[in-house]
Design a protein around this motif. Structure first.
Motif, PDB file in Angstrom:
ATOM      1  N   GLY A  12       0.853  -1.180   0.000  1.00  0.00           N
ATOM      2  CA  GLY A  12       0.000   0.000   0.000  1.00  0.00           C
ATOM      3  C   GLY A  12       0.887   1.228   0.000  1.00  0.00           C
ATOM      4  O   GLY A  12       2.111   1.117  -0.114  1.00  0.00           O
ATOM      5  N   ALA A  13       0.290   2.380   0.163  1.00  0.00           N
ATOM      6  CA  ALA A  13       1.062   3.617   0.154  1.00  0.00           C
ATOM      7  C   ALA A  13       2.076   3.665   1.298  1.00  0.00           C
ATOM      8  O   ALA A  13       3.206   4.095   1.111  1.00  0.00           O
ATOM      9  N   VAL A  43      -7.755  -2.542   2.442  1.00  0.00           N
ATOM     10  CA  VAL A  43      -8.117  -2.828   1.047  1.00  0.00           C
ATOM     11  C   VAL A  43      -8.893  -4.133   0.875  1.00  0.00           C
ATOM     12  O   VAL A  43      -9.282  -4.477  -0.235  1.00  0.00           O
ATOM     13  N   GLU A  74      -9.655   1.405  -8.502  1.00  0.00           N
ATOM     14  CA  GLU A  74      -9.420   1.761  -7.101  1.00  0.00           C
ATOM     15  C   GLU A  74      -8.386   0.827  -6.467  1.00  0.00           C
ATOM     16  O   GLU A  74      -7.526   1.274  -5.695  1.00  0.00           O
ATOM     17  N   ARG A  77      -5.094   1.985  -7.671  1.00  0.00           N
ATOM     18  CA  ARG A  77      -4.728   3.259  -7.051  1.00  0.00           C
ATOM     19  C   ARG A  77      -4.155   3.043  -5.653  1.00  0.00           C
ATOM     20  O   ARG A  77      -3.283   3.785  -5.196  1.00  0.00           O
ATOM     21  N   ARG A  78      -4.601   1.993  -4.996  1.00  0.00           N
ATOM     22  CA  ARG A  78      -4.252   1.776  -3.584  1.00  0.00           C
ATOM     23  C   ARG A  78      -3.088   0.818  -3.345  1.00  0.00           C
ATOM     24  O   ARG A  78      -2.488   0.851  -2.268  1.00  0.00           O
TER      25      ARG A  78
END
Length: 116
Positions: A12-13, A43, A74, A77-78
Motif C-alpha cells: 500500500g502507500a 483494502v 481503485e 490506485r491503492r
C-alpha cells in the motif's frame, strides 16, 4: 518457469498489504498463498468487490464491465505489486482468503483481455 517458491509483495502507500508465496505458475497467471500484512484491512473490501464483479453473471455485460473497471481502478490506485526483482508496472491481481492469483506485464495491458 522458475516462479514457484518466489515471494511477491503487495504494498500500500504506507505499509505492506501482504506477501504471495508462489506455488503455481500457469503463464501468464501466477498463484500462491497470500499472507496478509498490516495494510490488508484497508483494502480487503476492495478486493472482495472486484472479485465479486468478475463472478457476476449479469445480463448487461457492458454495465458490469464498467463497474469492474471502476472497482479495479481503485485497487490499482491503492496497491502496487512487487516482484522479487522489483515493482511491476502493470498487473491484474485477485485476492480471496489465503489465495492470490495475478498476471503482470512490463508493458501496459491491452484494453481487452485483462479481466478474469
Amino acid at each position: 518457469m522458475g516462479f514457484e517458491g518466489e515471494i511477491w509483495q503487495v504494498r500500500g502507500a504506507d505499509e505492506p498489504v501482504g506477501d504471495i508465496l508462489i506455488d503455481d505458475a500457469d503463464f501468464p497467471w501466477l498463484s500462491g498463498r497470500f499472507t496478509a500484512g498490516p495494510g490488508f484491512a484497508a483494502v480487503r473490501e476492495l478486493f472482495a468487490r472486484e472479485l465479486a464483479l468478475t463472478e457476476e453473471d449479469e445480463e448487461d455485460e457492458e454495465e458490469s464491465g464498467q463497474e469492474w473497471e471502476a472497482a479495479y481502478a481503485e485497487v490499482r490506485r491503492r496497491v502496487s505489486l512487487i516482484a522479487p526483482n522489483g515493482p511491476v508496472p502493470e498487473f491484474l491481481l485477485h485476492i480471496e482468503g489465503d489465495r492470490a492469483w495475478f498476471r503482470w506485464s512490463d508493458e501496459p495491458f491491452d484494453e481487452e483481455g485483462t479481466g478474469g
